[in-house]
Design an enzyme around this catalytic site. Structure first.
Site, PDB file in Angstrom:
ATOM      1  N   GLU A 288       2.978  -2.530   4.335  1.00  0.00           N
ATOM      2  CA  GLU A 288       4.389  -2.863   4.182  1.00  0.00           C
ATOM      3  C   GLU A 288       5.177  -1.683   4.759  1.00  0.00           C
ATOM      4  O   GLU A 288       4.953  -0.535   4.372  1.00  0.00           O
ATOM      5  CB  GLU A 288       4.740  -3.046   2.697  1.00  0.00           C
ATOM      6  CG  GLU A 288       6.185  -3.449   2.530  1.00  0.00           C
ATOM      7  CD  GLU A 288       6.599  -3.713   1.085  1.00  0.00           C
ATOM      8  OE1 GLU A 288       5.734  -3.706   0.190  1.00  0.00           O
ATOM      9  OE2 GLU A 288       7.803  -3.921   0.876  1.00  0.00           O
TER      10      GLU A 288
ATOM     11  N   ARG B 254      -9.422   1.135  -4.804  1.00  0.00           N
ATOM     12  CA  ARG B 254      -8.529   1.973  -4.019  1.00  0.00           C
ATOM     13  C   ARG B 254      -8.941   3.424  -4.151  1.00  0.00           C
ATOM     14  O   ARG B 254      -9.620   3.818  -5.105  1.00  0.00           O
ATOM     15  CB  ARG B 254      -7.070   1.757  -4.415  1.00  0.00           C
ATOM     16  CG  ARG B 254      -6.720   2.127  -5.839  1.00  0.00           C
ATOM     17  CD  ARG B 254      -5.338   1.620  -6.217  1.00  0.00           C
ATOM     18  NE  ARG B 254      -4.282   2.248  -5.451  1.00  0.00           N
ATOM     19  CZ  ARG B 254      -3.388   1.586  -4.713  1.00  0.00           C
ATOM     20  NH1 ARG B 254      -3.416   0.288  -4.644  1.00  0.00           N
ATOM     21  NH2 ARG B 254      -2.463   2.238  -4.069  1.00  0.00           N
TER      22      ARG B 254
ATOM     23  N   LYS C  74       3.710   5.152  -2.747  1.00  0.00           N
ATOM     24  CA  LYS C  74       4.789   5.394  -1.785  1.00  0.00           C
ATOM     25  C   LYS C  74       6.112   5.633  -2.508  1.00  0.00           C
ATOM     26  O   LYS C  74       6.934   6.410  -2.048  1.00  0.00           O
ATOM     27  CB  LYS C  74       4.911   4.187  -0.849  1.00  0.00           C
ATOM     28  CG  LYS C  74       3.873   4.197   0.260  1.00  0.00           C
ATOM     29  CD  LYS C  74       4.143   3.136   1.292  1.00  0.00           C
ATOM     30  CE  LYS C  74       3.436   1.855   0.925  1.00  0.00           C
ATOM     31  NZ  LYS C  74       3.507   0.832   1.967  1.00  0.00           N
TER      32      LYS C  74
END
Ligand code: ATP
Ligand code: MG
Length: 564
Positions: free
Chosen positions: A43, A267, A277
């Site tokens: 994204e 992850r 982020k």
């Protein structure tokens, strides 16, 4: 959580990970004609970090292994947080890591098709427009232990739904007033299947589609269909998406389109590192770091500026492996990977960070010698360079002690030490200023000890680095430490902000000196400063105003932890 151990089989080879096994089976069985197409779907709402690097290496690596390809797809369905600045940085970082994508796509390219498919779901009575206020919708969703309640708008006719949805698109309704939902099951044990939202109204400018749209698809509705449109064979994502998989499959099944399949892996988490982020953006916006590419940031651009090589990051991603359960990797493994790489290819130089002057009283005043030193003992092709030697030199302040403990083998009054590549010197006199601080050392050298060995066989244990004072070039050296004080950055006193965990000592600036050959370095050139660590040239560096970043110290903490 445990530190991950790399899985090695008896032959000493790394065992195949479970994703490789799945893909190999699919290829062998001729599924999708043996074709492998993966995608990396960022994204564009921030810069990529080392966690994304793991995902990039995995997606591209898997495709490469099976003769396949990888698409880059920007998941740009959230106009308020996204920007072209991020799109550009993401592309730059992937290229720098050494990967080439097959096609570059944007979820926003599919907005029209996604809209048509939403109409199709409405026509199949599988989607409806819901006017419930947001809090009402939340209450009616139920809880993990209690089923939800049907919306009073769930039984709207196909015609009314088609009309309202068209008017949502046409901009007739304000933000948040209506949504389009899938009609699945309000009592489904998986909360995500309780009539999930497909579209919401957001009157916002999109960095690619401009003001064309005021309804935007949700991640779950856009992602699988985008995969399907691109005919992605293996859609690899992180573990938290496993509960989304039934929904991913539901859309594909109901729309009867190409069946991409989603697979999840754990992850990457790193000690002493935040990897969201949102938090990284906060550090930038609130000035805790100098920018996304601050060398203390876990971003790819930060690591690049710090002096990391793409190879070291790829090796790291490989060593971390692919896990099915969440875990935390020790940051020292990443540091180990860059040290290992730079040891092989960084040329050696001498630098003195905290100088003290040494005058060699029996060395001729105007004499300058050129001393030839190998650039890299690990690489013969790196050749040699000349280092000037003269009567006055700088050594590291720490390499002298007036009143040393027993095992101090560096310079001390009446003691002898070896100057790297040069001569043996003996300290005869210590000069202090009015405050008692040592300002100069008077030494004599042994002219018979060129290269650092004595002619009479006497043993001198200590070796120190040095620079000819009149030839040394001043440089700013930025010494970085971990950005957070605790292994788990979130481990802060109750009721305090996560940023209280920041390490106040994460940046120290030293004004030191380097060898004259370093005068013309370029940003991102990398060196080992002997005995001090690996350093790379910062973007702020200019001839006459050199700036070096410490990439890592020479001390290996990973070997200790891993028991190697
Ligand atoms: P963040 O939580 O940092 O905002 P994100 O998952 O929202 O990250 P995306 O841009 O959506 O960021 O991520 C792109 C891809 O990278 C996704 O497939 C995602 O699963 C993967 N990814 C993100 N963070 C990690 C991580 N820490 N380890 C491995 N893969 C990751
Ligand atoms: Mg995401």
């Amino acid at each position: 959580m445990e530190t991950e151990k790399v899985n090695v089989n008896e032959a000493g080879e790394k065992a195949r990970n479970f994703l490789e096994e799945i893909i190999e089976k699919d290829v062998k069985s001729g599924k999708h004609d043996g074709r492998v197409l993966t995608r990396f779907p960022p994204e564009p709402n921030g810069y990529l970090h080392i966690g994304h690097a793991k995902s990039i290496c995995l997606n591209f690596g898997l495709a490469q292994k099976f003769g396949g390809k990888t698409n880059l797809r920007f998941d740009d369905t959230n106009p308020t947080k996204e920007d072209v600045e991020y799109v550009d940085s993401i592309k730059e970082d992937i290229k720098w890591l050494g990967f080439k994508w097959a096609d570059e796509f944007y979820a926003s390219d599919y907005f029209e098709q996604l809209y048509l498919w939403a109409q199709e779901l409405i026509r199949k009575d599988l989607a409806y427009v819901d006017d419930q206020p947001q809090d009402q919708m939340r209450v009616n969703r139920g809880t993990v232990t209690q089923p939800g309640k049907d919306s009073p708008f769930r039984t709207r006719s196909v015609e009314e739904n088609l009309d309202l949805f068209a008017r949502m698109r046409a901009g007739e309704f304000p933000d948040g007033s209506r949504v389009l939902r899938a009609k699945i099951d309000m009592a489904h044990p998986n909360m995500l299947m309780r009539d999930p939202i497909l579209y919401r109204i957001i009157h916002a400018h999109h960095h690619r589609t401009g003001d064309k749209w005021c309804i935007y698809p949700m991640y779950d509705y856009a992602h699988g269909q985008s995969d399907s449109l691109e005919k992605i064979t293996h859609s690899i994502c992180t573990l938290e998406f496993d509960v989304h998989r039934p929904l991913y499959d539901w859309f594909i099944e109901k729309l009867e389109i190409f069946q991409s399949k989603q697979y999840e892996f754990a992850r990457l988490n790193l000690t002493y590192t935040v990897m969201s982020k949102r938090k990284l953006l906060q550090l930038v916006q609130e000035g805790f770091v100098s920018g996304w590419d601050d060398p203390r940031m876990p971003t790819i651009c930060g690591l690049r500026r710090r002096g990391y090589t793409p190879e070291s990051i790829r090796t790291f991603a490989d060593r971390v492996g692919v896990a099915k359960r969440d875990n935390v990797i020790d940051l020292s493994l990443l540091e180990f990977c860059i040290r290992e790489d730079l040891n092989k290819r960084a040329e050696r130089r001498m630098a003195v960070l905290n100088p003290i002057k040494v005058v060699i009283t029996n060395y001729p005043e105007d004499k300058v010698e050129e001393i030839h030193a190998v650039n890299n003992p690990e690489d013969d092709a790196a050749g040699k360079r000349a280092i000037p030697f003269s009567r006055e030199i700088y050594i590291e302040r720490d390499d002298f002690m007036e009143d040393p403990p027993k095992k101090f083998f560096r310079l001390k009054p009446d003691g002898e030490v070896r100057l790297r590549y040069a001569y043996l010197i003996k300290c005869n006199e210590v000069i202090k200023d009015d405050n008692g601080e040592v300002v100069e050392l008077r030494c004599t050298y042994d002219p018979e000890s060129a290269g650092g060995t004595s002619s009479d066989g006497r043993k001198v244990k200590g070796v120190i680095h040095w620079l000819s004072a009149k030839h040394a070039v001043p440089a700013e050296v930025r010494l970085f430490d971990r950005l957070f004080q605790n292994e788990d950055p979130d481990d802060v006193p109750e009721g305090t902000d996560w940023k209280t965990g920041l390490n106040p000592e994460s940046l120290k600036v030293a004004k030191g000196f380097v060898e004259p050959v370093l005068q013309n370095v370029e940003p991102l050139d990398r060196f080992q400063f002997e005995r001090l660590g690996y350093f790379s040239v910062d973007y702020d560096s200019k001839p006459g105003n050199l700036v070096f970043n410490r990439t890592s110290t020479l001390k290996d903490t990973w070997a200790k932890i891993s028991g190697k």
